[in-house]
Design an enzyme around this catalytic site. Sequence first.
Site, PDB file in Angstrom:
ATOM      1  N   ASP A   1      18.685 -26.338  -7.034  1.00 41.95           N
ATOM      2  CA  ASP A   1      18.753 -25.739  -5.669  1.00 41.95           C
ATOM      3  C   ASP A   1      18.376 -24.213  -5.871  1.00 41.95           C
ATOM      4  O   ASP A   1      19.317 -23.504  -6.373  1.00 41.95           O
ATOM      5  CB  ASP A   1      19.803 -25.957  -4.958  1.00 41.95           C
ATOM      6  CG  ASP A   1      19.783 -25.801  -3.403  1.00 41.95           C
ATOM      7  OD1 ASP A   1      19.068 -26.556  -2.631  1.00 41.95           O
ATOM      8  OD2 ASP A   1      20.508 -24.935  -2.802  1.00 41.95           O
TER       9      ASP A   1
ATOM     10  N   ASP B   1      20.771 -33.588  -7.685  1.00 43.66           N
ATOM     11  CA  ASP B   1      20.833 -32.271  -7.044  1.00 43.66           C
ATOM     12  C   ASP B   1      21.704 -31.509  -7.791  1.00 43.66           C
ATOM     13  O   ASP B   1      22.885 -31.962  -7.949  1.00 43.66           O
ATOM     14  CB  ASP B   1      20.924 -32.167  -5.893  1.00 43.66           C
ATOM     15  CG  ASP B   1      19.802 -31.378  -4.980  1.00 43.66           C
ATOM     16  OD1 ASP B   1      19.901 -30.259  -5.149  1.00 43.66           O
ATOM     17  OD2 ASP B   1      19.145 -32.010  -4.234  1.00 43.66           O
TER      18      ASP B   1
ATOM     19  N   HIS C   1      13.303 -32.648   2.220  1.00 41.27           N
ATOM     20  CA  HIS C   1      14.431 -32.589   3.561  1.00 41.27           C
ATOM     21  C   HIS C   1      14.327 -31.318   4.292  1.00 41.27           C
ATOM     22  O   HIS C   1      15.260 -31.239   5.126  1.00 41.27           O
ATOM     23  CB  HIS C   1      15.789 -32.746   2.749  1.00 41.27           C
ATOM     24  CG  HIS C   1      15.954 -31.914   1.904  1.00 41.27           C
ATOM     25  ND1 HIS C   1      15.437 -31.518   0.833  1.00 41.27           N
ATOM     26  CD2 HIS C   1      17.137 -31.151   2.012  1.00 41.27           C
ATOM     27  CE1 HIS C   1      16.168 -30.726  -0.037  1.00 41.27           C
ATOM     28  NE2 HIS C   1      17.062 -30.403   0.764  1.00 41.27           N
ATOM     29  N   ASP C   2      13.411 -30.114   3.966  1.00 43.32           N
ATOM     30  CA  ASP C   2      13.674 -29.206   4.526  1.00 43.32           C
ATOM     31  C   ASP C   2      12.475 -28.691   5.568  1.00 43.32           C
ATOM     32  O   ASP C   2      12.291 -27.613   5.989  1.00 43.32           O
ATOM     33  CB  ASP C   2      13.756 -27.883   3.358  1.00 43.32           C
ATOM     34  CG  ASP C   2      15.066 -28.037   2.563  1.00 43.32           C
ATOM     35  OD1 ASP C   2      16.104 -28.234   3.408  1.00 43.32           O
ATOM     36  OD2 ASP C   2      15.052 -27.695   1.494  1.00 43.32           O
TER      37      ASP C   2
ATOM     38  N   GLU D   1      13.943 -25.557  -7.369  1.00 48.99           N
ATOM     39  CA  GLU D   1      13.500 -25.273  -5.889  1.00 48.99           C
ATOM     40  C   GLU D   1      12.946 -23.560  -6.277  1.00 48.99           C
ATOM     41  O   GLU D   1      13.844 -22.649  -6.201  1.00 48.99           O
ATOM     42  CB  GLU D   1      14.445 -25.347  -5.353  1.00 48.99           C
ATOM     43  CG  GLU D   1      13.816 -25.329  -3.605  1.00 48.99           C
ATOM     44  CD  GLU D   1      15.042 -25.080  -2.576  1.00 48.99           C
ATOM     45  OE1 GLU D   1      14.512 -24.954  -1.490  1.00 48.99           O
ATOM     46  OE2 GLU D   1      16.024 -24.746  -2.901  1.00 48.99           O
TER      47      GLU D   1
HETATM   48  C1  GLC Z   1      17.787 -25.476  -0.429  1.00 49.47           C
HETATM   49  C2  GLC Z   1      18.225 -26.912   0.041  1.00 49.47           C
HETATM   50  C3  GLC Z   1      18.573 -26.922   1.541  1.00 49.47           C
HETATM   51  C4  GLC Z   1      19.704 -26.045   1.612  1.00 49.47           C
HETATM   52  C5  GLC Z   1      19.682 -24.961   0.921  1.00 49.47           C
HETATM   53  C6  GLC Z   1      20.875 -24.234   0.503  1.00 49.47           C
HETATM   54  O1  GLC Z   1      16.772 -24.803   0.384  1.00 49.47           O
HETATM   55  O2  GLC Z   1      16.860 -27.780  -0.288  1.00 49.47           O
HETATM   56  O3  GLC Z   1      18.346 -27.927   2.063  1.00 49.47           O
HETATM   57  O4  GLC Z   1      19.966 -25.914   2.878  1.00 49.47           O
HETATM   58  O5  GLC Z   1      19.083 -24.708  -0.303  1.00 49.47           O
HETATM   59  O6  GLC Z   1      21.588 -25.032  -0.313  1.00 49.47           O
END
Ligand code: GLC
Length: 536
Positions: A206, A104, A333-334, A272
């Site tokens: 991210d 990540d 994970h979100d 992402e």
């Molecule tokens: C992304 C991650 C998430 C995190 C956010 C801030 O959306 O997947 O888990 O809380 O970014 O880094």
Amino acid sequence: MSTVGKPYHWWQTGVVYQIYPRSFQDSNGDGIGDLAGIILRMDYLKDTLGVDAIWLSPFYPSPMVDFGYDIADYCDVDPMFGDLATFDRLVAEAHRRGLKVIVDYVPNHTSDQHAWFVESRASRQSPKREWYIWRDPKPDGSPPNNWGGFFGGPAWTLDPATGQYYLHQFVPEQPELNWRNPEVVRAMLDVLRFWMKRGVDGFRMDVVGLLIKDAELRDNPPNPNAPAGLPPNDIFGRQLHTYSEDQDEVHDLIRQIRCTLDEFPDRVGIGELWGDLPRWVKYYGENGDELQLPFNFRLIHLPWKAEALQASVDALEAALPPFGWPNYVLSNHDQARFASRCGGQAQARVAAMLLLSLRGTPTVYYGDELGLENGVIPPHKIQDPQGVNLGAHRTRDVARTPMQWDARPQAGFSSVEPWLPVTSDFEVRNVAAQLQDPSSVLTLYRRLIAVRRGSRALQVGSYRPLEAGAPGVFAFVREADGERVLAALNFNGEPVQVAFPGFGAGQILVSTSGREGEVAPADLTLAPHEGLLMTL
Ligand code: GLC
Ligand code: CA
């Protein structure tokens, strides 16, 4: 479509598996998963499940306010997870088995404990002041603009010592880097090099759509379609993110990131990105010079209905540039656990077949291969800031419960009580039990992954949707080098009669109901929630 002789990259043909390190395997009895634990489970990943690449959510030094997405040092390992030597061992163990390692990369924000931010906030004259986004208050003392944070509240926090606000679209402990500053760009590109030199094969990046904000930081407009009943502190949910996301200038940065990846052979950038199709597709770059895989989350938010899913897949196929490789994700994970979102185990099996037979790289979230459902987290055990700030129903903890390995206490995850409770079904829903059960969802995943690996049509072949002649059925053909695979997925709770004329006899490769043998596509009955893959 002829693919003969065409070189494909590992990130096109392979299956990616996401590991949330805190929750995969605890090796030292502190209730928290770690890198040594992942090494212990490497044979499971490679031999049992058969995936090709693992993506590790953050394991870097962090105060863990956002469970590792608040990074205090980009180039080290949090002692909770191990150390750099353990990481090197993990890469060596993975590569020895032919597994790729994706890590990540969290470029938009650091932790407020990162040395850069500590220095930046020390004074207005600090040499690192411009590494973050600082602005004066409005004349009335209020924040510089109206932006809200994803986890509730305003996106600005006042630093009383220096009298300015800093920007953070997540928790206040996640100040955002100023990517308009070339020094920040240089330092952050060096982070990529640091990990690639250690052998990392790619990055999941991210919230990369947030890297550049509107130059004037204009107010975001209200969202006319905001859902009713949002908690009062959900300012973010009531706004359109016109000036805070997907600004045109971000693409220059993504190209620089890609150039850095290309300094090393065959590395992958996965982003992402949540924008609508036209905004999202731009992240492939005009000539494929940006990200190889902007994550495609479209199946996550759709109603779990054949027609809606097919429309989304077809729209994606139509929108992709010729050099754009598709990809699909059902959870991470979100999100709430997939088996809970789609309405149960039978649907989760059809979903597995869909994910692993569409054209494009599939990413499987740890535990989905067991059909894991949402964990029940007692209110006092909620850890996730999103759940703490926006209500228990928003907590992402439900999808972060420990991996269920066997029927021992704590599901074989740890010898002590884990950081989040193990789901109560662990005595029956675990790897060891499902390996013994030919009808388990794990057996289905193993079979689907193996079949995909053995099929050029499924790995790289073309995609053509088929008219099934019955509602609630999603069917398509994948084809490469004379090999043809037909997928027919029944989303209905009843049997359904379908007809795909023009095909000869089909040989079943996988049925979610365990059926084997020959079938006639021109006259086919699918069992309730049956997915069928056949070669023609
Ligand atoms: C992304 C991650 C998430 C995190 C956010 C801030 O959306 O997947 O888990 O809380 O970014 O880094
Ligand atoms: Ca541990």
